[in-house]
Design an enzyme around this catalytic site. Sequence first.
Site, PDB file in Angstrom:
ATOM      1  N   ARG A  56       0.865  -1.097   0.075  1.00 22.88           N
ATOM      2  CA  ARG A  56      -0.070  -0.106  -0.002  1.00 22.88           C
ATOM      3  C   ARG A  56       0.814   1.142   0.114  1.00 22.88           C
ATOM      4  O   ARG A  56       0.614   2.362  -0.524  1.00 22.88           O
ATOM      5  CB  ARG A  56      -0.816   0.035   1.174  1.00 22.88           C
ATOM      6  CG  ARG A  56      -1.667   1.399   1.307  1.00 22.88           C
ATOM      7  CD  ARG A  56      -2.860   1.200   2.005  1.00 22.88           C
ATOM      8  NE  ARG A  56      -3.223   0.175   3.036  1.00 22.88           N
ATOM      9  CZ  ARG A  56      -2.499   0.366   4.508  1.00 22.88           C
ATOM     10  NH1 ARG A  56      -2.046   1.669   4.657  1.00 22.88           N
ATOM     11  NH2 ARG A  56      -2.784  -0.415   5.199  1.00 22.88           N
ATOM     12  N   TYR A 112     -14.109  19.049 -14.355  1.00 25.83           N
ATOM     13  CA  TYR A 112     -14.600  17.789 -14.666  1.00 25.83           C
ATOM     14  C   TYR A 112     -16.005  17.394 -13.613  1.00 25.83           C
ATOM     15  O   TYR A 112     -15.894  17.675 -12.592  1.00 25.83           O
ATOM     16  CB  TYR A 112     -13.528  16.816 -14.573  1.00 25.83           C
ATOM     17  CG  TYR A 112     -14.041  15.274 -14.706  1.00 25.83           C
ATOM     18  CD1 TYR A 112     -14.120  14.681 -15.953  1.00 25.83           C
ATOM     19  CD2 TYR A 112     -13.917  14.545 -13.572  1.00 25.83           C
ATOM     20  CE1 TYR A 112     -14.524  13.331 -16.108  1.00 25.83           C
ATOM     21  CE2 TYR A 112     -14.175  13.038 -13.647  1.00 25.83           C
ATOM     22  CZ  TYR A 112     -14.558  12.622 -15.034  1.00 25.83           C
ATOM     23  OH  TYR A 112     -14.922  11.243 -15.193  1.00 25.83           O
ATOM     24  N   ASP A 125      -5.968  20.345 -13.429  1.00 21.67           N
ATOM     25  CA  ASP A 125      -6.085  19.006 -14.443  1.00 21.67           C
ATOM     26  C   ASP A 125      -5.693  19.222 -15.545  1.00 21.67           C
ATOM     27  O   ASP A 125      -6.263  19.895 -16.477  1.00 21.67           O
ATOM     28  CB  ASP A 125      -7.608  18.549 -13.919  1.00 21.67           C
ATOM     29  CG  ASP A 125      -8.100  17.325 -14.500  1.00 21.67           C
ATOM     30  OD1 ASP A 125      -7.224  16.938 -15.809  1.00 21.67           O
ATOM     31  OD2 ASP A 125      -9.178  16.907 -14.357  1.00 21.67           O
ATOM     32  N   LYS A 180      -6.835   8.391 -19.886  1.00 20.97           N
ATOM     33  CA  LYS A 180      -6.944   8.872 -21.205  1.00 20.97           C
ATOM     34  C   LYS A 180      -5.891   8.781 -22.010  1.00 20.97           C
ATOM     35  O   LYS A 180      -5.347   7.729 -22.251  1.00 20.97           O
ATOM     36  CB  LYS A 180      -7.707  10.295 -20.880  1.00 20.97           C
ATOM     37  CG  LYS A 180      -8.808  10.495 -19.923  1.00 20.97           C
ATOM     38  CD  LYS A 180     -10.215   9.783 -20.149  1.00 20.97           C
ATOM     39  CE  LYS A 180     -10.959   9.511 -18.878  1.00 20.97           C
ATOM     40  NZ  LYS A 180     -11.204  10.717 -18.226  1.00 20.97           N
TER      41      LYS A 180
HETATM   42  C1  LIG Z   1     -11.791  11.306 -17.045  1.00 21.35           C
HETATM   43  C2  LIG Z   1     -11.506  12.641 -16.169  1.00 21.35           C
HETATM   44  C3  LIG Z   1     -11.135  12.624 -15.007  1.00 21.35           C
HETATM   45  C4  LIG Z   1     -11.354  11.536 -13.928  1.00 21.35           C
HETATM   46  O1  LIG Z   1     -10.373  10.273 -14.192  1.00 21.35           O
HETATM   47  P1  LIG Z   1     -11.017   8.607 -13.848  1.00 21.35           P
HETATM   48  O2  LIG Z   1      -9.802   8.094 -14.229  1.00 21.35           O
HETATM   49  O3  LIG Z   1     -12.065   8.284 -14.661  1.00 21.35           O
HETATM   50  O4  LIG Z   1     -11.355   8.639 -12.388  1.00 21.35           O
HETATM   51  C5  LIG Z   1     -10.774  13.936 -14.504  1.00 21.35           C
HETATM   52  N1  LIG Z   1     -10.699  14.577 -15.187  1.00 21.35           N
HETATM   53  C6  LIG Z   1     -10.751  14.691 -16.464  1.00 21.35           C
HETATM   54  C7  LIG Z   1     -10.637  15.874 -17.353  1.00 21.35           C
HETATM   55  C8  LIG Z   1     -10.812  13.678 -17.272  1.00 21.35           C
HETATM   56  O5  LIG Z   1     -11.505  13.573 -18.468  1.00 21.35           O
END
Ligand SMILES: *Cc1c(COP(=O)(O)O)cnc(C)c1O
Length: 377
Positions: free
Chosen positions: A46, A98, A170, A195
């Site tokens: 962990r 988001y 982000d 992504k």
């Molecule tokens: C998909 C996404 C998230 C969340 O990520 P997960 O891996 O689905 O938890 C956060 N910010 C943006 C801009 C995203 O496209």
Amino acid sequence: MKLATKLIHGGPTIDPQTGALGVPIYQISTYRQTSVDHFSKYDYARGDNPTREALEETIAVLESGTRCLAFASGMAAISTTLMIFSPGDHLVVCDDVYGGAYRVLSTIFSRMGITSTFVDATDLAAIEAAVRPETKAIYLETPSNPLLKVTDLRGAADIAHRHGIITLVDNTFMTPYLQRPLELGCDIVLHSGTKFINGHSDVLCGFAVVRNKELGQRIRYIQNAFGTGLGPQDSFLTLRGVKTLKVRMDQSQLNTLKIVTWLKAHPRVTAVHYPGLPEHPGHAIHNAQADGPGAVFSFELDSYETTKRLLENSHLAAFAVSLGGVESIISYPARMSHASVPKEERERKGITDTLVRLSVGLEDPDDLIADLQRAMG
Ligand SMILES: *Cc1c(COP(=O)(O)O)cnc(C)c1O
């Protein structure tokens, strides 16, 4: 080293035990200790896992950070990082943040006394006007989802510095290949590595990257305490995926430009939102802080009928949530990412029932165009 080289050689790449050209999957939860007085670096997975660490070192180098922590998802990275704040603290957040981040802020962190004010972050004056004595951070996303609105990151970081607070960004849409907020004065970069960074739609993962070591220690403490770190299999897959980030982004961007140019001239398309277009209101700011416009854009259609036909009949671009894969993904913000936002508020924000988002993959752009043309009618 240039970024293309860092992608291949930025983290630990050779296994010191065997010389293998890669870090193995340490699918192990615990480690034998030899001293009662002093435990070795690895004791329980962990806290530390060598495969996760290799990935964390790689992403830290790419984002020009001092440290990266890898998490079980983008939301695990975002939620764990937000736990550095305390009851009474206030955040200024971009209003098109988001959806998952909006949900944790407005329903969970708010319950714990950490409040947020949502502002139009394309306007630096609106960001500054929302800063209060108890404000601890500015939380941004640029280009934003799904309208690709652009925030001036240097300007926002200047505001934060003047008020002695931090900036979180982000950076999922851009990836460190195209935009590095820490180099622009921001303090924490957050990612959904699910992504473009992993890029193959087969892993959920997330990252928090910091400039300042002390912030890194605080986030790392919570990561270990909460157990939100990324598992070894997913760390390995993401290490493999990220190696091709540059070639994937370069090709997807070229494909995007071709599709955007075609859509702009299409009689059923009434608007295209993409920071690569000179008429995009954030074009100049985006070019001053990023190395490319990316491979996600949105567009508006002439009617709900066209929108429905396109989404249901698109074969090559899968009608799905998510983005950033080798395969193109077409999504419908009104019923997907923004389904929980009341219709009136959604429309006020420009997220209409005829808005479609496209994440462009690595298919031949001519095939994608032919498929979109057929599906739209
Ligand atoms: C998909 C996404 C998230 C969340 O990520 P997960 O891996 O689905 O938890 C956060 N910010 C943006 C801009 C995203 O496209």
